[in-house]
Design a protein around this motif. Sequence first.
Motif, PDB file in Angstrom:
ATOM      1  N   GLY A   1      57.690  60.160  56.717  1.00  0.00           N
ATOM      2  CA  GLY A   1      58.663  59.493  57.580  1.00  0.00           C
ATOM      3  C   GLY A   1      59.958  60.268  57.736  1.00  0.00           C
ATOM      4  O   GLY A   1      60.684  60.070  58.695  1.00  0.00           O
TER       5      GLY A   1
ATOM      6  N   LYS B   1      61.317  60.799  68.717  1.00  0.00           N
ATOM      7  CA  LYS B   1      60.400  59.765  68.256  1.00  0.00           C
ATOM      8  C   LYS B   1      59.176  59.737  69.149  1.00  0.00           C
ATOM      9  O   LYS B   1      59.261  59.975  70.345  1.00  0.00           O
ATOM     10  CB  LYS B   1      61.090  58.406  68.262  1.00  0.00           C
ATOM     11  CG  LYS B   1      62.190  58.311  67.251  1.00  0.00           C
ATOM     12  CD  LYS B   1      62.834  56.954  67.247  1.00  0.00           C
ATOM     13  CE  LYS B   1      63.915  56.961  66.189  1.00  0.00           C
ATOM     14  NZ  LYS B   1      64.524  55.690  65.986  1.00  0.00           N
ATOM     15  N   GLY B   2      58.028  59.457  68.529  1.00  0.00           N
ATOM     16  CA  GLY B   2      56.791  59.361  69.283  1.00  0.00           C
ATOM     17  C   GLY B   2      55.667  60.144  68.625  1.00  0.00           C
ATOM     18  O   GLY B   2      55.733  60.527  67.459  1.00  0.00           O
TER      19      GLY B   2
ATOM     20  N   THR C   1      53.092  60.149  63.969  1.00  0.00           N
ATOM     21  CA  THR C   1      53.949  59.376  64.857  1.00  0.00           C
ATOM     22  C   THR C   1      55.286  59.192  64.169  1.00  0.00           C
ATOM     23  O   THR C   1      55.360  58.650  63.070  1.00  0.00           O
ATOM     24  CB  THR C   1      53.336  58.011  65.185  1.00  0.00           C
ATOM     25  OG1 THR C   1      52.051  58.208  65.794  1.00  0.00           O
ATOM     26  CG2 THR C   1      54.222  57.224  66.129  1.00  0.00           C
ATOM     27  N   ILE C   2      56.333  59.666  64.810  1.00  0.00           N
ATOM     28  CA  ILE C   2      57.680  59.539  64.269  1.00  0.00           C
ATOM     29  C   ILE C   2      58.311  58.292  64.865  1.00  0.00           C
ATOM     30  O   ILE C   2      58.340  58.123  66.083  1.00  0.00           O
ATOM     31  CB  ILE C   2      58.510  60.806  64.585  1.00  0.00           C
ATOM     32  CG1 ILE C   2      57.865  62.003  63.923  1.00  0.00           C
ATOM     33  CG2 ILE C   2      59.961  60.620  64.150  1.00  0.00           C
ATOM     34  CD1 ILE C   2      58.519  63.316  64.225  1.00  0.00           C
ATOM     35  N   GLU C   3      58.809  57.447  63.995  1.00  0.00           N
ATOM     36  CA  GLU C   3      59.389  56.170  64.448  1.00  0.00           C
ATOM     37  C   GLU C   3      60.880  56.146  64.236  1.00  0.00           C
ATOM     38  O   GLU C   3      61.436  56.830  63.459  1.00  0.00           O
ATOM     39  CB  GLU C   3      58.737  55.011  63.716  1.00  0.00           C
ATOM     40  CG  GLU C   3      57.250  54.935  64.039  1.00  0.00           C
ATOM     41  CD  GLU C   3      56.540  53.850  63.255  1.00  0.00           C
ATOM     42  OE1 GLU C   3      57.182  53.121  62.482  1.00  0.00           O
ATOM     43  OE2 GLU C   3      55.334  53.754  63.409  1.00  0.00           O
TER      44      GLU C   3
END
Length: 153
Positions: free
Chosen positions: A75, A128-129, A151-153
């Motif tokens: 993350g 992000k995405g 997936t970067i949130e």
Amino acid sequence: MSEVTKHKFSWGTGILIGIIVFVVISVSMTVIFMTQDVSLVSDNYYEKSLVYQDEIDKQSRTQSLDDQIKINFDGEVITVLFPPDYLEKSISGEIYFYRPSDSSLDFKLPMLVSEEGIQIIPVERLEKGFWRIKLNWTMDGNGYYNERAITIE
């Protein structure tokens, strides 16, 4: 008593209204579709298709390795972990960050393996995405390829 007259549409008027509605919808859809971005996933897709067999060979060579490179994502950072027995070998390559939805965000980093066999990549500069991380690397003269989606949130 007064007589109320009803106005009726003739069949000719109905056909004319149908044709007008069809033309308006057709023109509207043409305008909408012509203004959409139809960029290719890759600008040089033809050249990439020519070297596809080389990529298949790299992937099968990678799968046949006893120890695999691991790509972890917690993350905040992406960690590339090399097995200890790879550290004595000559390793070079690049890490390609691929964004399928926007090719202008794609970029490459050189593969820099520390003495502990770790490369840490902070994700703060990544949008992000959805991203694909592609490792294209050589060890002792042979090419290898690893990939991981995140997936970067």
